[in-house]
Design a protein around this motif. Structure first.
Motif, PDB file in Angstrom:
ATOM      1  N   PHE A   8      92.726  32.432  -1.690  1.00 12.79           N
ATOM      2  CA  PHE A   8      92.569  32.224  -0.262  1.00 12.79           C
ATOM      3  C   PHE A   8      92.479  33.531   0.521  1.00 12.79           C
ATOM      4  N   ALA A   9      92.644  34.643  -0.170  1.00  6.34           N
ATOM      5  CA  ALA A   9      92.546  35.946   0.492  1.00  6.34           C
ATOM      6  C   ALA A   9      91.081  36.234   0.819  1.00  6.34           C
ATOM      7  N   ASN A  10      90.867  36.967   1.889  1.00  3.48           N
ATOM      8  CA  ASN A  10      89.472  37.257   2.259  1.00  3.48           C
ATOM      9  C   ASN A  10      88.914  38.395   1.403  1.00  3.48           C
ATOM     10  N   ASP A  11      87.628  38.638   1.561  1.00  3.60           N
ATOM     11  CA  ASP A  11      86.951  39.641   0.736  1.00  3.60           C
ATOM     12  C   ASP A  11      87.452  41.059   0.996  1.00  3.60           C
ATOM     13  N   SER A  12      87.904  41.339   2.217  1.00  2.00           N
ATOM     14  CA  SER A  12      88.447  42.675   2.502  1.00  2.00           C
ATOM     15  C   SER A  12      89.675  42.942   1.647  1.00  2.00           C
ATOM     16  N   PHE A  13      90.541  41.942   1.537  1.00  2.00           N
ATOM     17  CA  PHE A  13      91.727  42.098   0.698  1.00  2.00           C
ATOM     18  C   PHE A  13      91.322  42.269  -0.769  1.00  2.00           C
ATOM     19  N   LYS A  14      90.327  41.510  -1.207  1.00  2.00           N
ATOM     20  CA  LYS A  14      89.882  41.614  -2.597  1.00  2.00           C
ATOM     21  C   LYS A  14      89.386  43.022  -2.912  1.00  2.00           C
ATOM     22  N   ILE A  15      88.634  43.608  -1.992  1.00  2.00           N
ATOM     23  CA  ILE A  15      88.139  44.981  -2.195  1.00  2.00           C
ATOM     24  C   ILE A  15      89.307  45.963  -2.194  1.00  2.00           C
ATOM     25  N   LEU A  16      90.218  45.821  -1.230  1.00  2.00           N
ATOM     26  CA  LEU A  16      91.372  46.716  -1.136  1.00  2.00           C
ATOM     27  C   LEU A  16      92.224  46.617  -2.403  1.00  2.00           C
ATOM     28  N   LYS A  17      92.454  45.414  -2.879  1.00  2.00           N
ATOM     29  CA  LYS A  17      93.242  45.214  -4.098  1.00  2.00           C
ATOM     30  C   LYS A  17      92.529  45.826  -5.301  1.00  2.00           C
ATOM     31  N   SER A  18      91.230  45.649  -5.359  1.00  2.00           N
ATOM     32  CA  SER A  18      90.449  46.230  -6.445  1.00  2.00           C
ATOM     33  C   SER A  18      90.543  47.757  -6.434  1.00  2.00           C
ATOM     34  N   LEU A  19      90.490  48.359  -5.240  1.00  2.00           N
ATOM     35  CA  LEU A  19      90.639  49.808  -5.132  1.00  2.00           C
ATOM     36  C   LEU A  19      92.007  50.239  -5.646  1.00  2.00           C
ATOM     37  N   TRP A  30      96.479  60.377  -5.691  1.00  2.00           N
ATOM     38  CA  TRP A  30      95.879  59.121  -6.140  1.00  2.00           C
ATOM     39  C   TRP A  30      94.602  58.861  -5.359  1.00  2.00           C
ATOM     40  N   TYR A  31      93.544  58.513  -6.071  1.00  2.00           N
ATOM     41  CA  TYR A  31      92.294  58.152  -5.406  1.00  2.00           C
ATOM     42  C   TYR A  31      91.451  57.278  -6.321  1.00  2.00           C
ATOM     43  N   VAL A  32      90.408  56.722  -5.730  1.00  2.00           N
ATOM     44  CA  VAL A  32      89.483  55.853  -6.455  1.00  2.00           C
ATOM     45  C   VAL A  32      88.138  56.561  -6.518  1.00  2.00           C
ATOM     46  N   ALA A  33      87.613  56.716  -7.714  1.00  2.00           N
ATOM     47  CA  ALA A  33      86.334  57.409  -7.888  1.00  2.00           C
ATOM     48  C   ALA A  33      85.302  56.436  -8.456  1.00  2.00           C
ATOM     49  N   LEU A  34      85.057  55.359  -7.728  1.00  2.00           N
ATOM     50  CA  LEU A  34      84.066  54.369  -8.138  1.00  2.00           C
ATOM     51  C   LEU A  34      82.937  54.350  -7.125  1.00  2.00           C
ATOM     52  N   SER A  35      81.749  54.111  -7.582  1.00  2.00           N
ATOM     53  CA  SER A  35      80.621  53.977  -6.662  1.00  2.00           C
ATOM     54  C   SER A  35      80.706  52.621  -5.966  1.00  2.00           C
ATOM     55  N   GLN A  36      79.999  52.492  -4.860  1.00  2.00           N
ATOM     56  CA  GLN A  36      79.972  51.213  -4.168  1.00  2.00           C
ATOM     57  C   GLN A  36      79.374  50.136  -5.063  1.00  2.00           C
ATOM     58  N   LYS A  47      76.040  44.942  -3.045  1.00  2.00           N
ATOM     59  CA  LYS A  47      76.356  46.299  -2.610  1.00  2.00           C
ATOM     60  C   LYS A  47      76.383  46.363  -1.082  1.00  2.00           C
ATOM     61  N   LEU A  48      75.491  45.636  -0.429  1.00  2.00           N
ATOM     62  CA  LEU A  48      75.439  45.621   1.033  1.00  2.00           C
ATOM     63  C   LEU A  48      76.735  45.077   1.625  1.00  2.00           C
ATOM     64  N   LYS A  49      77.224  43.975   1.067  1.00  2.00           N
ATOM     65  CA  LYS A  49      78.480  43.392   1.556  1.00  2.00           C
ATOM     66  C   LYS A  49      79.640  44.342   1.286  1.00  2.00           C
ATOM     67  N   THR A  50      79.653  44.950   0.117  1.00  2.00           N
ATOM     68  CA  THR A  50      80.716  45.897  -0.231  1.00  2.00           C
ATOM     69  C   THR A  50      80.697  47.091   0.718  1.00  2.00           C
ATOM     70  N   LEU A  54      83.811  48.144   3.059  1.00  2.00           N
ATOM     71  CA  LEU A  54      84.397  49.490   2.978  1.00  2.00           C
ATOM     72  C   LEU A  54      84.345  50.188   4.332  1.00  2.00           C
ATOM     73  N   ARG A  55      83.251  50.013   5.064  1.00  2.00           N
ATOM     74  CA  ARG A  55      83.146  50.597   6.409  1.00  2.00           C
ATOM     75  C   ARG A  55      84.236  50.018   7.316  1.00  2.00           C
ATOM     76  N   GLU A  56      84.446  48.704   7.256  1.00  2.00           N
ATOM     77  CA  GLU A  56      85.488  48.061   8.062  1.00  2.00           C
ATOM     78  C   GLU A  56      86.878  48.545   7.651  1.00  2.00           C
ATOM     79  N   LEU A  57      87.101  48.714   6.359  1.00  2.00           N
ATOM     80  CA  LEU A  57      88.395  49.216   5.899  1.00  2.00           C
ATOM     81  C   LEU A  57      88.629  50.650   6.381  1.00  2.00           C
ATOM     82  N   LYS A  58      87.563  51.453   6.409  1.00  2.00           N
ATOM     83  CA  LYS A  58      87.685  52.828   6.935  1.00  2.00           C
ATOM     84  C   LYS A  58      87.961  52.798   8.433  1.00  2.00           C
ATOM     85  N   GLU A  59      87.230  51.978   9.171  1.00  2.00           N
ATOM     86  CA  GLU A  59      87.414  51.892  10.618  1.00  2.00           C
ATOM     87  C   GLU A  59      88.812  51.403  10.976  1.00  2.00           C
TER      88      GLU A  59
END
Length: 91
Positions: A8-19, A30-36, A47-50, A54-59
């Motif tokens: 039930f988590a949204n896609d932003s959480f899924k990306i953040l958790k994946s990072l 600690w950092y993540v060195a993965l391409s989009q 890739k467009l959605k990702t 990522l832009r929203e997570l940065k903002e």
């Protein structure tokens, strides 16, 4: 079967958790060195959605570019707080 809120988590959480799950430690940092594209593939997203997420997570100051380098991300304290809260409520 274990109950979990993760579907039930949204896609932003899924990306953040994946990072969070793909961080590496180098000299105490600690950092993540993965391409989009790699992040998109791991999360079954375009890739467009990702890129948009990522832009929203940065903002929102949940992630920042690691040492201002392209393609490397660092999760901020605010991002870690969200992860702790979501993962705590998920158990």
């Amino acid at each position: 079967m274990e109950f979990t809120l993760e579907p039930f988590a949204n896609d932003s959480f899924k990306i953040l958790k994946s990072l969070m799950e793909h961080q590496v430690e180098v000299k105490g940092h600690w950092y993540v060195a993965l391409s989009q594209q790699e992040i998109a593939d791991m999360n079954h997203m375009s890739k467009l959605k990702t890129n948009r997420i990522l832009r929203e997570l940065k903002e929102g100051n949940f992630v920042i570019p690691y040492q201002n380098k392209r393609g490397k991300y660092e999760i901020t304290e605010q991002g870690h707080k969200v992860l702790r809260l979501m993962l705590k409520n998920n158990t």
